[in-house]
Design an enzyme around this catalytic site. Sequence first.
Site, PDB file in Angstrom:
ATOM      1  N   ASP A   1       0.855  -1.169   0.000  1.00 46.41           N
ATOM      2  CA  ASP A   1       0.000   0.000   0.000  1.00 46.41           C
ATOM      3  C   ASP A   1       0.908   1.242   0.000  1.00 46.41           C
ATOM      4  O   ASP A   1       2.132   1.141   0.116  1.00 46.41           O
ATOM      5  CB  ASP A   1      -0.953  -0.034   1.212  1.00 46.41           C
ATOM      6  CG  ASP A   1      -2.191   0.820   0.956  1.00 46.41           C
ATOM      7  OD1 ASP A   1      -3.220   0.588   1.592  1.00 46.41           O
ATOM      8  OD2 ASP A   1      -2.123   1.733   0.098  1.00 46.41           O
TER       9      ASP A   1
HETATM   10  C1  GLC Z   1      -4.369   4.243  -0.160  1.00 40.55           C
HETATM   11  C2  GLC Z   1      -5.265   3.103   0.208  1.00 40.55           C
HETATM   12  C3  GLC Z   1      -5.372   2.042  -0.835  1.00 40.55           C
HETATM   13  C4  GLC Z   1      -5.249   2.672  -2.214  1.00 40.55           C
HETATM   14  C5  GLC Z   1      -3.848   3.208  -2.336  1.00 40.55           C
HETATM   15  C6  GLC Z   1      -3.616   3.892  -3.697  1.00 40.55           C
HETATM   16  O1  GLC Z   1      -3.646   4.681   0.933  1.00 40.55           O
HETATM   17  O2  GLC Z   1      -5.029   2.459   1.457  1.00 40.55           O
HETATM   18  O3  GLC Z   1      -6.619   1.389  -0.644  1.00 40.55           O
HETATM   19  O4  GLC Z   1      -5.508   1.721  -3.218  1.00 40.55           O
HETATM   20  O5  GLC Z   1      -3.530   4.124  -1.299  1.00 40.55           O
HETATM   21  O6  GLC Z   1      -4.406   5.029  -3.796  1.00 40.55           O
END
Ligand code: GLC
Length: 741
Positions: free
Chosen positions: A263
């Site tokens: 993430d």
């Molecule tokens: C965010 C979220 C995740 C998302 C990623 C990209 O922090 O936790 O669900 O897909 O970043 O935006």
Amino acid sequence: MEKKEIVQLLDDMSMEEKIGQLLQLTGSYFMDDAVLTGPEAEIGVTDQEIALCGSVLSIHGASDLMKIQDKIMKSQPHHIPALFMLDVIHGFRTVFPVPIAQGCTFNPELVKEGASISAKETAVSGVHITFSPMSDLCRDARWGRVMEGTGEDKYLNGIYTKAMVEGYQGDDIKKPYKVGACVKHFAAYGLPEAGREYNAVEVSNRTLFEDYLPAYEEGVKAGAVSVMTSFNTLDRIPSTANCKLMRDVLRNKMGFDGVLISDYGAVMELVNHGIAEDAKEAAKLAIKAGVDIEMMSRSYVSELKGLIEQGEVDQKLLDEAVMRVLILKNKLGLFEKPYKDASVEGEKEVILCKEHREAARKCAEESLVLLENDGILPLHTQGQHIAFIGPYADNKELFGAWALMADGNDANALSEIVPALYPNNGYTFEHACNIVPKDSLLSGLASTLETKYNDQEEALAMDRAVEKAAAADVVVLMLGEHRLQTGEAAAVGDIILPKKQLELLDKIARVNQNIVTVLFNGRPLDLREIKEKSKAVLEAWFPGTEGAYAVMDALFGKVNPSGRLSMSFPYSVGQVPVHYDEFATGRPKGEEGEQNKFCSRYEDIPNAPLYPFGYGLSYSEFSYSDRCLSKQKLNGSKNEDTIEARVTVTNQSEVPGMEVVQLYIQDVKGSVVRPKRELKGFKKIFLKPQESKTIIFTITEKMLRFYDIDMEFKSEPGEFRIYIGHDSLETHAMAFHLVKE
Ligand code: GLC
């Protein structure tokens, strides 16, 4: 490309080029006119690292992405195309209801169609992978991201995860209008301690495997091409560094062979967690755990080469990770068609087309849950004076969080469409109050805050609202959360509507008792006051681009609400987490009113939620009869042995409607305690007035399996009870025994 060509390509690549394939940056780094801010400015990637970057997130648009693809391929020594990934959580530009609302449809086919439509709009916009489905089981309404999941039930979440992956990917992601799915957030991100965002997850291994992992596994089994690690710790180990979770469970036990992406910044966050000294140790931990792509931090590009040269990381780990990325690009056909479906013409033709709007509207209609109705609904279509009051009465923004491409100009407010489509009534409208106070702590996103009024203006608007309510036959109160009060970084300590809106409700109720309350929210709320002061309550969630039409038609009876709650609504936040599949305990609370202090109860609130899982009213009236089992003994030693559970459902009303017939099974005794009941099946049926249908569920031994005292996944002989009914409160039980002869 053939596999052998990919192997050759990998062999030809330099170390720097390989490591570049594991870096993911936001699109800002590739836009000529972009200004880097916040985290984007802080991570400090070099021009050389940008030039070798293998994937890009959070950018869309055919024209821009084709240009960026050209730029990246030109800068890559072997002209390897980039992957483009984006959060398309519940629709691209045609926005569908938030996932928790889609969970209330009990219609996986509808959800699958929505995912397929989202994939088409995403693909023509040049994007290859969506960071969806979010399969985190959640039973805690304080957590903001409950809106992104499909509710509290592991079985239902698994069904929806499968439906979304199939909708996004089809049977081959290389085909036109298909995108890759990314199942997230692995694992158990929906169980943060105290419901607080990003907090630690403390869960027994048994509960993890029994309740929290199944939905992710459904996504892997459905062929999801990627999985995202979660921010949280599990067993005091951050997922992004959790070898056991990622290699033993995800890859070996579940059989996942796709790309594992961290993430946002989660690799470098290992330092904040306190298990990595620095970027070097973070990179080492993550690559050993099997994280392939590092999203928006640069520990891989800055440290991996040195770690490999110093013998601290085996080059094999790097090659395996890069190979998985190259294979994914090949599965998408990017080596032959680096733009895939990107098309400016395609965008014009496909995005927000009539069919997409119709599908979004149908999904919105089926996601609405009628929580209360004393008969005031449906509204009369003529001769009434109706006051639509509240911050959502004239608001087009019914999208909810994670609707990144949404545009209010694509949508409508009820105040615009009701008079035109139901012209034979008198209407007044009043915004009445801000959704949230001006000083709301929407974590620095105040610029998007819909605060129409200053204090003085708001007081005047409230007065106008009371006047209009007093003059009306019926008041439709349209209340709710701000869309940014749910979603990421939106945990709350209490689950009530903003106070000004409750003040509005109270003022209106003093001048008019005929109140219908419509709610726009992304989490279960404490609705005691709403329930007490409303004659009808319609849970609309955030219904998306076509949401106003769906709500309007439900209010006037053209649509008969058929949604059933995918998540319990607590009586109060003190009950959280509350869920239907609870355990009996050693001192179960007896029937209401039974005076026994020493049982599993509260001194000050009931055990039961205000509205339970599976609950929802209809304008029709359904009855259940003739429940029976084909036999009382199921032989678990014979695979083909089954029991048929039958029920007749009748629409006793003159209103056609849909009913969700729900099947729950209780394992009366096990080697470990078993939930009082578990959802094991459901069928959504349409019944004409006075029509009856006999519904059959087939019971198999496989449905009865669980993680036993030895953590073996199997069924145990003994008594089981079947409940078939309208919701998780059904009391009529039919017993059978599982034997293994
Ligand atoms: C965010 C979220 C995740 C998302 C990623 C990209 O922090 O936790 O669900 O897909 O970043 O935006």
